[in-house]
Design a protein around this motif. Structure first.
Motif, PDB file in Angstrom:
ATOM      1  N   THR A  79       0.879  -1.054  -0.050  1.00 26.75           N
ATOM      2  CA  THR A  79      -0.069   0.039  -0.009  1.00 26.75           C
ATOM      3  C   THR A  79       0.957   1.318  -0.080  1.00 26.75           C
ATOM      4  O   THR A  79       0.376   2.319  -0.190  1.00 26.75           O
ATOM      5  CB  THR A  79      -1.002   0.078   1.253  1.00 26.75           C
ATOM      6  OG1 THR A  79      -0.194  -0.045   2.551  1.00 26.75           O
ATOM      7  CG2 THR A  79      -1.844  -1.175   1.250  1.00 26.75           C
ATOM      8  N   LYS A  89       5.590  -1.048  -5.891  1.00 29.11           N
ATOM      9  CA  LYS A  89       5.644   0.159  -4.920  1.00 29.11           C
ATOM     10  C   LYS A  89       7.236   0.516  -4.799  1.00 29.11           C
ATOM     11  O   LYS A  89       7.611   1.561  -3.993  1.00 29.11           O
ATOM     12  CB  LYS A  89       5.159  -0.094  -3.588  1.00 29.11           C
ATOM     13  CG  LYS A  89       3.632  -0.360  -3.586  1.00 29.11           C
ATOM     14  CD  LYS A  89       2.835   0.556  -3.906  1.00 29.11           C
ATOM     15  CE  LYS A  89       1.388   0.607  -3.977  1.00 29.11           C
ATOM     16  NZ  LYS A  89       0.459   1.686  -4.812  1.00 29.11           N
ATOM     17  N   ASN A 127       3.593   8.882  -1.762  1.00 29.61           N
ATOM     18  CA  ASN A 127       2.555   8.273  -0.804  1.00 29.61           C
ATOM     19  C   ASN A 127       1.508   9.282  -0.479  1.00 29.61           C
ATOM     20  O   ASN A 127       0.836   9.192   0.367  1.00 29.61           O
ATOM     21  CB  ASN A 127       3.173   7.766   0.142  1.00 29.61           C
ATOM     22  CG  ASN A 127       4.084   6.510   0.076  1.00 29.61           C
ATOM     23  OD1 ASN A 127       3.461   5.440  -0.478  1.00 29.61           O
ATOM     24  ND2 ASN A 127       5.338   6.266   0.594  1.00 29.61           N
TER      25      ASN A 127
END
Length: 416
Positions: free
Chosen positions: A58, A206, A247
């Motif tokens: 995430t 990511k 982010n």
């Protein structure tokens, strides 16, 4: 070893018979622990490290943040293997040489562990403590048993070995200057693992590329530039600024994010124009705990590119030596001769804001990098710094004034 694609457990024979592929889905294994030298690990180990550093895919992260996590976990695995070796030596020594030999092996192992720079400072201090305790046990118990069995050679050996262990352990505990440690793995190994992993699995979710300088200015809608930001976060490394931007920290906190070198270069001038429109702007300095990082606050206050001749509030979120010294456990402390010299050249204003203990720590060349922490941890710390700064006048504020009170510069007392 389990296949990360289908979860099927494959024995060494299965992997060999299928040319390094899963017997069920034929997905290729990247790592074969039986053929690796030095450190050994499996595909699930590497996949879990990626999942953990990215908070289950995430959060974006830098390659160096993954490097730090892998090094930490591989050091733990290596310690476990050394423990088995020590147990084996103890058993053999007991049958061949007797109890005194066991004591010697344990104490030698602990002494070697104290000087093993791949271990953290706190781990080495713990080994020094155990070395002293082991010396006391050897001195008291060994000499008592030797007298009981009238073995004068063992008695003399117990006295000498016990006293030596107590001396060496105590001496190490009294020395606080050597707090640094070294990596177990190196960058070329790490880059090879990344290349191999991407070659088989096509990508790493990511992970961020190295920050690229973007010198061509971009056009921003005038309706957007008419506004400003409430806050600015200035990082001492482009990679940390890139990670925060990726982010969406700037969206969630109504703040601009820049590095001290001007990253992202293509919007730097426009962003600074927008920031200077807000007289209530608060600036947060976010940096490594190093001589260069500590100087960030001073640079922001005195550089014409930043906020010279301005009365805006600048808050040092960290890392500060006081924060590292207060929470040494878990910190990866390194040392650099260049940073030791840089610490001695710090401006007087910066030096006066630090205690003698902090200056000694910096002048020993010690430093801790922000990228030794996970993205989730760094975001939590910044969020906490912003929340704390909203009540600068409150009695329970965790911010302390740094330097001249007219400069409106503050520092956070704790890091995490």
């Amino acid at each position: 070893m389990k296949c990360i694609q289908c979860g099927t457990d494959n024995t060494l024979k299965d992997r060999t018979d299928n040319n390094g592929c899963c017997k069920n889905c034929h997905h290729r294994f990247v790592f074969e622990p039986t053929s690796m030298t030095g450190v050994r690990f499996t595909d699930p180990f590497f996949a879990k490290a990626i999942a953990d550093i990215s908070a289950n895919h995430t959060l974006f992260f830098t390659p160096k943040q993954l490097f730090y996590l892998l090094d930490k976990r591989l050091r733990s695995k290596n310690k476990f293997a050394v423990g088995y070796l020590l147990l084996f030596l103890i058993v053999i020594s007991f049958f061949v040489f007797g109890a005194l030999a066991i004591a010697v092996i344990i104490l030698v192992f602990l002494f070697n562990d104290i000087h093993f720079m791949n271990r953290s400072y706190s781990q080495r201090q713990k080994s020094a403590k155990y070395l002293g305790i082991g010396g006391i046990i050897t001195l008291v118990l060994g000499s008592s048993l030797s007298l009981y069995f009238t073995s004068y050679h063992s008695f003399a050996g117990s006295i000498i070995i016990g006293c030596l262990a107590i001396y060496l352990g105590t001496r190490e505990l009294e020395q606080s200057h050597n707090q640094s440690q070294k990596f177990l793995i190196n960058d070329s190994q790490f880059q090879g693992w990344l290349t191999s992993w991407i070659g088989v699995n096509k990508r790493i979710d990511k992970i961020l590329p190295l920050p690229q300088e973007q010198s061509t200015p971009i056009t921003i809608n005038p309706d957007v530039t008419a506004y400003s930001f409430d806050r600015l976060v200035v990082c001492d490394h482009d990679a940390v600024a890139q990670m925060l931007i990726a982010n969406n920290f700037h969206f969630e906190n109504n703040c601009a994010i820049l590095s001290i070198t001007g990253y992202p270069q293509n919007i730097f001038d426009t962003t600074m124009q927008m920031l200077r429109r807000n007289p209530d702007l608060k600036v947060y300095a976010f940096h490594d705990c190093s001589a260069k990082g500590i100087n960030l606050l001073h640079h922001l206050r005195n550089s014409p590119e930043w906020f010279r001749d301005s009365d805006i509030i600048i808050i040092d979120v960290g890392l500060l030596p006081s924060q590292i010294l207060a929470a040494r456990r878990g910190m990866f402390i390194q040392a650099s001769p260049e940073l030791a010299e840089a610490a001695k050249q710090l401006p007087l204003e910066v030096r006066s804001s630090l205690s003698k203990v902090e200056l000694d720590w910096l002048e020993a060349g010690n430093f801790v990098e922000l990228e030794s922490f996970s993205p989730q941890k760094l975001i939590q710390i910044l969020n906490r710094g912003i929340i704390n700064s909203q009540a600068l006048d409150a009695e329970d504020s965790s911010l302390i004034l740094v330097g001249d009170s007219d400069n409106s510069m503050y520092a956070v007392q704790s890091f995490g």
